[in-house]
Design a protein around this motif. Structure first.
Motif, PDB file in Angstrom:
ATOM      1  N   GLN A  37      -1.231  22.824  18.133  1.00 38.24           N
ATOM      2  CA  GLN A  37      -2.215  23.622  17.396  1.00 38.24           C
ATOM      3  C   GLN A  37      -1.718  25.045  17.181  1.00 38.24           C
ATOM      4  OE1 GLN A  37      -5.433  22.706  15.953  1.00 38.24           O
ATOM      5  NE2 GLN A  37      -4.668  24.569  14.978  1.00 38.24           N
ATOM      6  N   ASP A  38      -1.152  25.637  18.239  1.00 40.35           N
ATOM      7  CA  ASP A  38      -0.610  26.986  18.102  1.00 40.35           C
ATOM      8  C   ASP A  38       0.567  26.988  17.128  1.00 40.35           C
ATOM      9  OD1 ASP A  38      -0.415  29.750  18.648  1.00 40.35           O
ATOM     10  OD2 ASP A  38       1.166  29.371  20.117  1.00 40.35           O
ATOM     11  N   THR A  41      -0.828  27.121  13.671  1.00 40.40           N
ATOM     12  CA  THR A  41      -1.381  28.456  13.412  1.00 40.40           C
ATOM     13  C   THR A  41      -0.271  29.459  13.138  1.00 40.40           C
ATOM     14  OG1 THR A  41      -3.293  27.999  14.823  1.00 40.40           O
ATOM     15  CG2 THR A  41      -2.802  30.314  14.341  1.00 40.40           C
ATOM     16  N   GLN A  42       0.787  29.429  13.980  1.00 44.19           N
ATOM     17  CA  GLN A  42       1.902  30.355  13.800  1.00 44.19           C
ATOM     18  C   GLN A  42       2.616  30.101  12.473  1.00 44.19           C
ATOM     19  OE1 GLN A  42       2.663  32.938  15.635  1.00 44.19           O
ATOM     20  NE2 GLN A  42       1.148  32.542  17.229  1.00 44.19           N
ATOM     21  N   GLN A  44       1.298  28.975   9.710  1.00 46.18           N
ATOM     22  CA  GLN A  44       0.458  29.464   8.621  1.00 46.18           C
ATOM     23  C   GLN A  44       0.436  30.987   8.552  1.00 46.18           C
ATOM     24  OE1 GLN A  44      -3.070  27.448   9.863  1.00 46.18           O
ATOM     25  NE2 GLN A  44      -2.647  25.601   8.659  1.00 46.18           N
ATOM     26  N   ILE A  45       0.480  31.627   9.714  1.00 49.33           N
ATOM     27  CA  ILE A  45       0.380  33.093   9.752  1.00 49.33           C
ATOM     28  C   ILE A  45       1.739  33.758   9.539  1.00 49.33           C
ATOM     29  CG2 ILE A  45      -0.144  35.074  11.225  1.00 49.33           C
ATOM     30  CD1 ILE A  45      -2.283  33.358  12.579  1.00 49.33           C
ATOM     31  N   ASP A  72      -0.179  21.100   3.600  1.00 45.32           N
ATOM     32  CA  ASP A  72      -0.694  22.440   3.322  1.00 45.32           C
ATOM     33  C   ASP A  72       0.229  23.139   2.322  1.00 45.32           C
ATOM     34  OD1 ASP A  72      -1.408  25.158   3.359  1.00 45.32           O
ATOM     35  OD2 ASP A  72      -2.025  25.069   5.457  1.00 45.32           O
TER      36      ASP A  72
END
Length: 247
Positions: A37-38, A41-42, A44-45, A72
């Motif tokens: 999950q992290d 997130t990383q 995408q950011i 995505d």
């Protein structure tokens, strides 16, 4: 020139630290995440250029992370190198079918891993700077600059490897490609996989092409070709294809 960013998604923190140190020493900017999950997130950011993705991850496993990255729009073009203790052929096939660019099994040499990273970067840069931007043949259109493919105007949702495979075949209608040639074209010359990996990609590609699946012909005992509209199938060569929905 800005340094390439590499995201390492690995739950073994000692291994993640070793990887981060060596990748950083090789001149790349490094971002680390310790669960799936992290990692998403990383990605995408921080928008890394390359993701080194462990398969056995907590929260979300590596296969699902890869699938979501490719689904995505903001992350679908990132290079993905799967890193895992699983070495069975079926695991490699699953990873490539989800859009992984390369696959390294544990235990591994850090030097070898760094060479695989360099090979992926060379392949990416080469594909960005070579050939015509748009290819069109028999209803199939490939726009390399926008990384889009259509069949009779219908968008095709392809993985990076499927896109490169279709581009290679479509560029030279009628030419027979051996499986080893297609591995080099779609997965890269430095990728070591079973030749049947290409058969998996071809089946997936034909399913997505639906009515245009028959454009990719199987030449028994040799490999595949994109149908030549001006030629008749030669004697002794059987054009075979999977209809959409079949295995």
């Amino acid at each position: 020139m800005a340094r390439l960013k590499v995201l390492i998604v690995e739950d073994d923190r000692s291994l993640a630290d070793v990887l981060a140190y060596n990748v950083r020493q090789a001149g790349y900017e490094v971002i680390s995440a310790y669960d799936g999950q992290d990692g998403l997130t990383q990605a995408q950011i921080k928008t890394p250029d390359l993701v080194i993705l462990d398969l056995m991850l907590p929260v979300i496993d590596g296969h699902e992370v890869c699938r979501r990255l490719r689904a995505d729009a903001s992350t679908k073009d990132m290079m993905v190198l799967m890193l895992t203790a699983k070495s069975e052929e079926s695991d490699q096939l699953i990873g490539f079918s989800l859009g992984a660019d390369d696959y390294v099994t544990k235990p591994f040499s850090v030097k070898v891993l760094l060479e695989r990273i360099k090979a992926l970067v060379r392949r990416k840069r080469g594909s960005d700077n070579s050939h015509d931007d748009v290819i069109a043949s028999q209803g199939i259109t490939i726009d390399r600059r926008r990384h889009r493919a259509t069949a009779s105007g219908r968008p095709l949702q392809l993985t990076r490897s499927e896109f490169r495979l279709l581009e290679t075949l479509t560029r030279q209608p009628g030419r027979v490609f051996e499986r080893s040639e297609l591995i080099d074209a779609a997965l890269g010359e430095d990728t070591v996989v079973m030749e049947r990996t290409i058969d998996v990609h071809i089946r997936a590609l034909r399913r997505k092409m639906a009515d245009e699946a028959e454009l990719i012909e199987t030449v028994r005992g040799v490999g595949y070709r994109f149908r030549d509209p001006g030629a008749v199938t030669e004697a002794g060569e059987e054009a075979d294809f999977d209809h959409a929905g079949q295995n």
